[in-house]
Design a protein around this motif. Sequence first.
Motif, PDB file in Angstrom:
ATOM      1  N   ILE A 132      -4.394   1.808   6.651  1.00 27.45           N
ATOM      2  CA  ILE A 132      -4.433   2.004   5.580  1.00 27.45           C
ATOM      3  C   ILE A 132      -4.664   0.433   4.615  1.00 27.45           C
ATOM      4  CG2 ILE A 132      -2.939   2.391   3.453  1.00 27.45           C
ATOM      5  CD1 ILE A 132      -0.983   3.970   4.949  1.00 27.45           C
ATOM      6  N   GLU A 165      -7.682   5.047   3.062  1.00 29.03           N
ATOM      7  CA  GLU A 165      -7.055   5.378   4.370  1.00 29.03           C
ATOM      8  C   GLU A 165      -7.787   6.084   5.398  1.00 29.03           C
ATOM      9  OE1 GLU A 165      -3.374   7.347   3.351  1.00 29.03           O
ATOM     10  OE2 GLU A 165      -4.612   9.404   3.491  1.00 29.03           O
ATOM     11  N   ASN A 194       0.889  -1.068  -0.008  1.00 22.05           N
ATOM     12  CA  ASN A 194       0.138   0.034   0.088  1.00 22.05           C
ATOM     13  C   ASN A 194       0.817   1.437   0.204  1.00 22.05           C
ATOM     14  OD1 ASN A 194       0.610  -0.378   2.688  1.00 22.05           O
ATOM     15  ND2 ASN A 194      -1.583  -1.174   3.098  1.00 22.05           N
TER      16      ASN A 194
END
Length: 454
Positions: free
Chosen positions: A348, A302, A289
Amino acid sequence: MDNTDSSQVALIREAFHYQSRFAGSTMVFKIDFPVLEDPSFPILMRDLALLSKTGFRVVIVPGAKERIDSVLKEYDIVSTYLRDARITSASAMPFVEMAAFHVANRLMTGLSADRVEAVIGNFVRARGLGVVDGADMENSGCVEKVLTDSIVKILGLGMVPILPCIGWSPAGRPYNLPSDEIALAASSALGAVKLFIVSVHDGLKADALEGAGIPPGAVGENGRITRLTPQEAEEILKAVSARTETLPFMKKVRSELKLALGASKTGVERVHLIDARESGSVLRELFSNLGSGTMIYADEYESIRPLKTKDIADILRIMEPLMKQGMLLQRRAGDIQEKKEDYAVFEIDSSIHACGALHDWGEGQGEIAAIATDPAYADIGLGRRLVRYLIDRASKQGFRRVFVLTTKTQDWFELLGFKECPIESLPERRQKKYDQARKSKAYALTLERLQSQQ
Ligand SMILES: CC(C)(COP(=O)(O)OP(=O)(O)OC[C@H]1O[C@@H](n2cnc3c(N)ncnc32)[C@H](O)[C@@H]1OP(=O)(O)O)[C@@H](O)C(=O)NCCC(=O)NCCS
C-alpha cells in the motif's frame, strides 16, 4: 521496546514517508460552509496552517451556499433555481458577494490565528451562463479560466490562496460560480495531487449503502468506506443517485462523488472525502494510508505483487512477532530468499503490509503458507485478498488442490472455503516434513470446486 513504542515508531515512519512524498505538492481543499459553523473548525484550520508551514502548497475553495441562502433570506430575496443551479438576479448579486467574501474572510481569519498568511483573490475568470432552456441565468456564471500564474506566485511565497465563489469576466463583471466547479477547475489547472472535500456529514457509510456494491475490505473501523477506485465510485454513485429520496444527506454525498469523479478524470490522483468532525481527519488521511475518510484513487495505490529481495526485511518485520508467538513457523532471511519466487506481498503506497506464499510440493498440490498481516492493517481484507491471489496463482499453475497447515487460524481458513483434511492426503514430501510436535491441522480447498462455485 514495548508494543506502544514500536507502534509509535511505525506511525512516525509512516508520517515521514508521506511527508517526503507529498511536501511541495499542491493540494486543494474544498470546504463546505457548515464546517465553519462546527466546533471542529479551529482544529481544521490549525491542521491546514501546519501543512502550509511544513511545505505543502494549500489552496482553499470555500463553499458558501448555506451562507448565501441565509443572507438572501435575511434581506427577503427569493432565489429561483433552474434544476440545481441558482439564478442569481441583479438585486441578489451584492448580497451573494457579501456572503461569499464573508465566508472567505472567516477562513483567512482562521489561518491568521495560526500565523499563516492568506490571500483572497480574483483568481477565477468567469463567463455568464446566459439564457438556458429559456431561463435567463442573469449573474450566474461558469468558470472560464483559473489564473494559475497568480496562484502559483502566492503559493511560492508560502501563502494560502483562497478562491471565493465569485469570478469576473474580462470586462470586470462579477458572476456567482458553483464552488464545486471552481474546486474542479483549480485542482486540474494547478496539477493538484490531492483534492480534499471537507464537510460535516456521515458521508459514505457502509450501513447506509448496503447493497450498493461496496468492495470487500474497503470499510474502515468507523464504518466508512475507506478507499475506492473511480470505477467503484461510479457504481456507488449510481446506487446513491437512486436513493436520494430516502436519505437526506445522500444528495450531498452524490454531489461530492460527482466532484471526486470529475477531478480524478482530469488527472487528480487522489480525492479525499473528509468529515471535519473527526478530529485530525485531514492529517490522518494525509499521513497514514488507512486514513479516516473515503479516498478515491486513480493512481497505483495498492497492489499484490511478487516479492522482491528488498522486501524481505519488511516481511520479516511483520512475521517476527507472529513467529515468536508460535503462530508462524520460524523463517530467516535466507529461507525466504531461497523460496523468493513463492512469495507475494501486499503493498500500500510503497509500503508492505501483508505477505504470503504458495509452495509446490508436487502431486498437483500447493501449500499456502506464511500468511501474515501487519496488525495496524488487520481486518481490512488484506489477508483474504492475498489468499485469493495465491489460490488464483495455484489455479493458473495447474494445481488441483491447495492446503494450509495451521494451529490457530482454522476458523479463518474455513471462512475462505477450506475444509479440514487428513495429513495423509497431503503430498508425500510434505508429510515427511510434518512437525509431529507442532500438531498443525490441515485444511484444503479443491480448485475444481472453487471454479464451479464462481
Ligand atoms: C489470519 C490473518 C492473516 C488475517 O489477516 P487480515 O488481513 O486481518 O484478514 P482479513 O481482513 O482478510 O479478515 C479479517 C477477518 O477474519 C477474522 N479473523 C482474523 N483472524 C482470525 C482467526 N484466527 N480465526 C478466525 N477469524 C479470524 C477477523 O476477526 C476479521 O473478521 P471480520 O471480517 O468479521 O471483521 C492475520 O490475523 C494474521 O496475520 N494472523 C497471524 C498469522 C497466521 O495465523 N497466519 C495463518 C497461518 S499460514
